[in-house]
Design a protein around this motif. Structure first.
Motif, PDB file in Angstrom:
ATOM      1  N   VAL A 177      12.321  46.386 -64.141  1.00 55.01           N
ATOM      2  CA  VAL A 177      13.297  45.392 -64.590  1.00 55.01           C
ATOM      3  C   VAL A 177      12.516  44.308 -65.330  1.00 55.01           C
ATOM      4  O   VAL A 177      11.538  43.779 -64.791  1.00 55.01           O
ATOM      5  CB  VAL A 177      14.044  44.751 -63.401  1.00 55.01           C
ATOM      6  N   ILE A 178      12.901  44.030 -66.573  1.00 59.13           N
ATOM      7  CA  ILE A 178      12.282  42.924 -67.301  1.00 59.13           C
ATOM      8  C   ILE A 178      13.396  41.967 -67.722  1.00 59.13           C
ATOM      9  O   ILE A 178      14.328  42.363 -68.431  1.00 59.13           O
ATOM     10  CB  ILE A 178      11.467  43.424 -68.513  1.00 59.13           C
ATOM     11  N   TYR A 179      13.324  40.722 -67.205  1.00 57.77           N
ATOM     12  CA  TYR A 179      14.305  39.730 -67.605  1.00 57.77           C
ATOM     13  C   TYR A 179      13.650  38.798 -68.619  1.00 57.77           C
ATOM     14  O   TYR A 179      12.684  38.097 -68.300  1.00 57.77           O
ATOM     15  CB  TYR A 179      14.833  38.936 -66.408  1.00 57.77           C
ATOM     16  N   VAL A 180      14.142  38.826 -69.855  1.00 57.49           N
ATOM     17  CA  VAL A 180      13.608  37.977 -70.921  1.00 57.49           C
ATOM     18  C   VAL A 180      14.462  36.708 -70.948  1.00 57.49           C
ATOM     19  O   VAL A 180      15.635  36.748 -71.322  1.00 57.49           O
ATOM     20  CB  VAL A 180      13.661  38.705 -72.290  1.00 57.49           C
ATOM     21  N   ALA A 181      13.856  35.582 -70.499  1.00 58.31           N
ATOM     22  CA  ALA A 181      14.650  34.371 -70.287  1.00 58.31           C
ATOM     23  C   ALA A 181      14.932  33.612 -71.583  1.00 58.31           C
ATOM     24  O   ALA A 181      15.851  32.796 -71.633  1.00 58.31           O
ATOM     25  CB  ALA A 181      13.929  33.453 -69.304  1.00 58.31           C
ATOM     26  N   ASP A 182      14.149  33.878 -72.643  1.00 60.49           N
ATOM     27  CA  ASP A 182      14.271  33.034 -73.831  1.00 60.49           C
ATOM     28  C   ASP A 182      14.910  33.726 -75.037  1.00 60.49           C
ATOM     29  O   ASP A 182      14.886  33.194 -76.132  1.00 60.49           O
ATOM     30  CB  ASP A 182      12.895  32.470 -74.222  1.00 60.49           C
ATOM     31  N   GLN A 183      15.468  34.908 -74.837  1.00 57.69           N
ATOM     32  CA  GLN A 183      16.165  35.550 -75.964  1.00 57.69           C
ATOM     33  C   GLN A 183      17.316  36.390 -75.422  1.00 57.69           C
ATOM     34  O   GLN A 183      17.144  37.140 -74.462  1.00 57.69           O
ATOM     35  CB  GLN A 183      15.216  36.432 -76.769  1.00 57.69           C
ATOM     36  N   LYS A 184      18.492  36.247 -76.034  1.00 58.85           N
ATOM     37  CA  LYS A 184      19.691  36.944 -75.563  1.00 58.85           C
ATOM     38  C   LYS A 184      20.135  37.950 -76.613  1.00 58.85           C
ATOM     39  O   LYS A 184      20.408  37.557 -77.752  1.00 58.85           O
ATOM     40  CB  LYS A 184      20.791  35.906 -75.308  1.00 58.85           C
ATOM     41  N   VAL A 185      20.188  39.237 -76.247  1.00 63.90           N
ATOM     42  CA  VAL A 185      20.679  40.236 -77.209  1.00 63.90           C
ATOM     43  C   VAL A 185      22.180  40.056 -77.376  1.00 63.90           C
ATOM     44  O   VAL A 185      22.861  39.509 -76.510  1.00 63.90           O
ATOM     45  CB  VAL A 185      20.360  41.690 -76.764  1.00 63.90           C
ATOM     46  N   GLY A 186      22.706  40.548 -78.502  1.00 64.39           N
ATOM     47  CA  GLY A 186      24.121  40.368 -78.795  1.00 64.39           C
ATOM     48  C   GLY A 186      25.014  41.252 -77.940  1.00 64.39           C
ATOM     49  O   GLY A 186      26.089  40.851 -77.507  1.00 64.39           O
ATOM     50  N   ALA A 187      24.574  42.477 -77.691  1.00 62.11           N
ATOM     51  CA  ALA A 187      25.439  43.437 -76.995  1.00 62.11           C
ATOM     52  C   ALA A 187      24.589  44.366 -76.137  1.00 62.11           C
ATOM     53  O   ALA A 187      23.405  44.560 -76.394  1.00 62.11           O
ATOM     54  CB  ALA A 187      26.228  44.254 -78.021  1.00 62.11           C
ATOM     55  N   ALA A 188      25.231  44.956 -75.109  1.00 64.13           N
ATOM     56  CA  ALA A 188      24.527  45.906 -74.236  1.00 64.13           C
ATOM     57  C   ALA A 188      24.290  47.210 -74.984  1.00 64.13           C
ATOM     58  O   ALA A 188      25.098  47.616 -75.821  1.00 64.13           O
ATOM     59  CB  ALA A 188      25.350  46.161 -72.986  1.00 64.13           C
ATOM     60  N   ALA A 189      23.154  47.852 -74.712  1.00 67.41           N
ATOM     61  CA  ALA A 189      22.859  49.133 -75.356  1.00 67.41           C
ATOM     62  C   ALA A 189      21.953  49.959 -74.457  1.00 67.41           C
ATOM     63  O   ALA A 189      21.059  49.428 -73.809  1.00 67.41           O
ATOM     64  CB  ALA A 189      22.172  48.896 -76.703  1.00 67.41           C
ATOM     65  N   ASP A 190      22.217  51.269 -74.393  1.00 64.92           N
ATOM     66  CA  ASP A 190      21.304  52.181 -73.710  1.00 64.92           C
ATOM     67  C   ASP A 190      20.399  52.789 -74.767  1.00 64.92           C
ATOM     68  O   ASP A 190      20.811  52.957 -75.916  1.00 64.92           O
ATOM     69  CB  ASP A 190      22.091  53.283 -72.989  1.00 64.92           C
ATOM     70  N   LEU A 196      11.125  57.465 -71.768  1.00 67.46           N
ATOM     71  CA  LEU A 196      11.788  56.585 -70.799  1.00 67.46           C
ATOM     72  C   LEU A 196      13.232  56.355 -71.233  1.00 67.46           C
ATOM     73  O   LEU A 196      13.531  56.298 -72.412  1.00 67.46           O
ATOM     74  CB  LEU A 196      11.085  55.232 -70.751  1.00 67.46           C
ATOM     75  N   ARG A 197      14.108  56.202 -70.221  1.00 72.91           N
ATOM     76  CA  ARG A 197      15.473  55.792 -70.525  1.00 72.91           C
ATOM     77  C   ARG A 197      15.542  54.288 -70.317  1.00 72.91           C
ATOM     78  O   ARG A 197      14.833  53.745 -69.457  1.00 72.91           O
ATOM     79  CB  ARG A 197      16.456  56.502 -69.581  1.00 72.91           C
ATOM     80  N   GLY A 198      16.375  53.625 -71.099  1.00 68.77           N
ATOM     81  CA  GLY A 198      16.443  52.180 -70.986  1.00 68.77           C
ATOM     82  C   GLY A 198      17.842  51.641 -71.179  1.00 68.77           C
ATOM     83  O   GLY A 198      18.726  52.321 -71.706  1.00 68.77           O
ATOM     84  N   ARG A 199      18.034  50.411 -70.694  1.00 68.29           N
ATOM     85  CA  ARG A 199      19.297  49.702 -70.918  1.00 68.29           C
ATOM     86  C   ARG A 199      18.951  48.242 -71.140  1.00 68.29           C
ATOM     87  O   ARG A 199      18.115  47.691 -70.420  1.00 68.29           O
ATOM     88  CB  ARG A 199      20.212  49.856 -69.695  1.00 68.29           C
ATOM     89  N   SER A 200      19.549  47.616 -72.163  1.00 66.26           N
ATOM     90  CA  SER A 200      19.371  46.174 -72.332  1.00 66.26           C
ATOM     91  C   SER A 200      20.748  45.541 -72.443  1.00 66.26           C
ATOM     92  O   SER A 200      21.660  46.138 -73.028  1.00 66.26           O
ATOM     93  CB  SER A 200      18.522  45.868 -73.570  1.00 66.26           C
ATOM     94  N   LEU A 201      20.895  44.376 -71.829  1.00 68.08           N
ATOM     95  CA  LEU A 201      22.203  43.712 -71.854  1.00 68.08           C
ATOM     96  C   LEU A 201      22.025  42.201 -71.773  1.00 68.08           C
ATOM     97  O   LEU A 201      21.075  41.710 -71.158  1.00 68.08           O
ATOM     98  CB  LEU A 201      23.073  44.212 -70.693  1.00 68.08           C
ATOM     99  N   PRO A 202      22.951  41.456 -72.431  1.00 68.25           N
ATOM    100  CA  PRO A 202      22.900  40.004 -72.331  1.00 68.25           C
ATOM    101  C   PRO A 202      23.287  39.576 -70.926  1.00 68.25           C
ATOM    102  O   PRO A 202      24.257  40.105 -70.373  1.00 68.25           O
ATOM    103  CB  PRO A 202      23.936  39.526 -73.362  1.00 68.25           C
ATOM    104  N   LEU A 203      22.526  38.654 -70.320  1.00 65.00           N
ATOM    105  CA  LEU A 203      22.830  38.203 -68.954  1.00 65.00           C
ATOM    106  C   LEU A 203      22.341  36.765 -68.813  1.00 65.00           C
ATOM    107  O   LEU A 203      21.162  36.483 -69.072  1.00 65.00           O
ATOM    108  CB  LEU A 203      22.154  39.127 -67.938  1.00 65.00           C
ATOM    109  N   GLY A 204      23.250  35.852 -68.403  1.00 63.57           N
ATOM    110  CA  GLY A 204      22.892  34.441 -68.349  1.00 63.57           C
ATOM    111  C   GLY A 204      22.498  33.986 -69.743  1.00 63.57           C
ATOM    112  O   GLY A 204      23.172  34.317 -70.721  1.00 63.57           O
TER     113      GLY A 204
END
Ligand SMILES: [Zn+2]
Ligand SMILES: [Zn+2]
Length: 231
Positions: A177-190, A196-204
């Protein structure tokens, strides 16, 4: 050469002709595609620089030559310093664009690859350590998920994103799990990258990135972190 080494070399010099670089490109369709994209980008840059840079430099030299007749020494020195400064600015611009061109998902995978040894950790980390690490990144956790075996306030990527790097062992293998505190992606994407399989999503105010060999536990772990960060 594996995919990560190839991408690293690609970032340094897309025109590289080393045998292992050329061989990996021939064998790996995804890296070949990335290489084609890099060359296209490189081409755009060269065209942009060819139009803008010599025009400015020519002007500077012309100016220097005209004034040189009157104040020969000083102005020539100034012109060469101007040319040097222009070259530096253009060079730094190119490097900066390259670093920023990498999506967060790629930076996260590269970070994981550089610290693979933490995937083997299984002993649970104290909840207070997890809370304190997130606090360093300005994030107040509403609750701490169970089953965390590694936590660190890692800088991620060339621009050293303020992040928290965690490992959660699951029945399906270690989940990063990597939480990037200083950049927010626009939308969730797998996504899928380097096996490796991955998922990124905007959170907080940031981006949550999950990485594992299989996405089987993604929904469960995503829900845990939604509750922890967004409440
Ligand atoms: Zn590859
Ligand atoms: Zn790390």
């Amino acid at each position: 050469m594996n995919c990560v080494e190839f991408r690293r070399q690609l970032a340094i010099d897309p025109q590289a002709t080393a045998a292992d670089f050329v061989q990996h490109r021939a064998e790996c369709p995804r890296c070949a595609e990335a290489h084609a994209r890099a060359l296209a980008f490189e081409g755009d840059l060269v065209r942009a620089l060819n139009v803008a840079a010599p025009a400015q430099l020519a002007e500077a030299i012309l100016l220097a030559q005209t004034t040189a007749e009157r104040r020969r020494r000083t102005n020539l020195r100034r012109a060469s310093m101007f040319a040097l400064a222009a070259a530096l600015v253009l060079g730094i611009g190119v490097v900066g664009m390259r670093a920023e061109a990498k999506p967060l998902s790629v930076q996260a995978v590269e970070h994981l690859e550089s610290e693979k040894e933490v995937l083997a950790l299984t002993a649970p980390v104290a909840a207070a350590e997890v809370t304190a690490t997130f606090a360093k990144r300005g994030v107040t956790l509403k609750q701490v998920p169970d089953g965390i075996s590694f936590v660190a306030p890692c800088p991620v990527g060339a621009s050293k994103h303020r992040s928290v790097h965690l490992v959660m062992p699951t029945a399906d293998g270690p989940l990063t799990v990597i939480y990037v505190a200083d950049q927010k992606v626009g939308a969730a994407a797998d996504f899928e990258r380097d096996g490796l399989r991955g998922r990124s999503l905007p959170l907080g105010n940031g981006t949550l990135i999950l990485l594992a060999k299989s996405p089987a536990e993604f929904d469960r772990v995503e829900a845990l972190w939604r509750a922890a960060i967004a409440g």
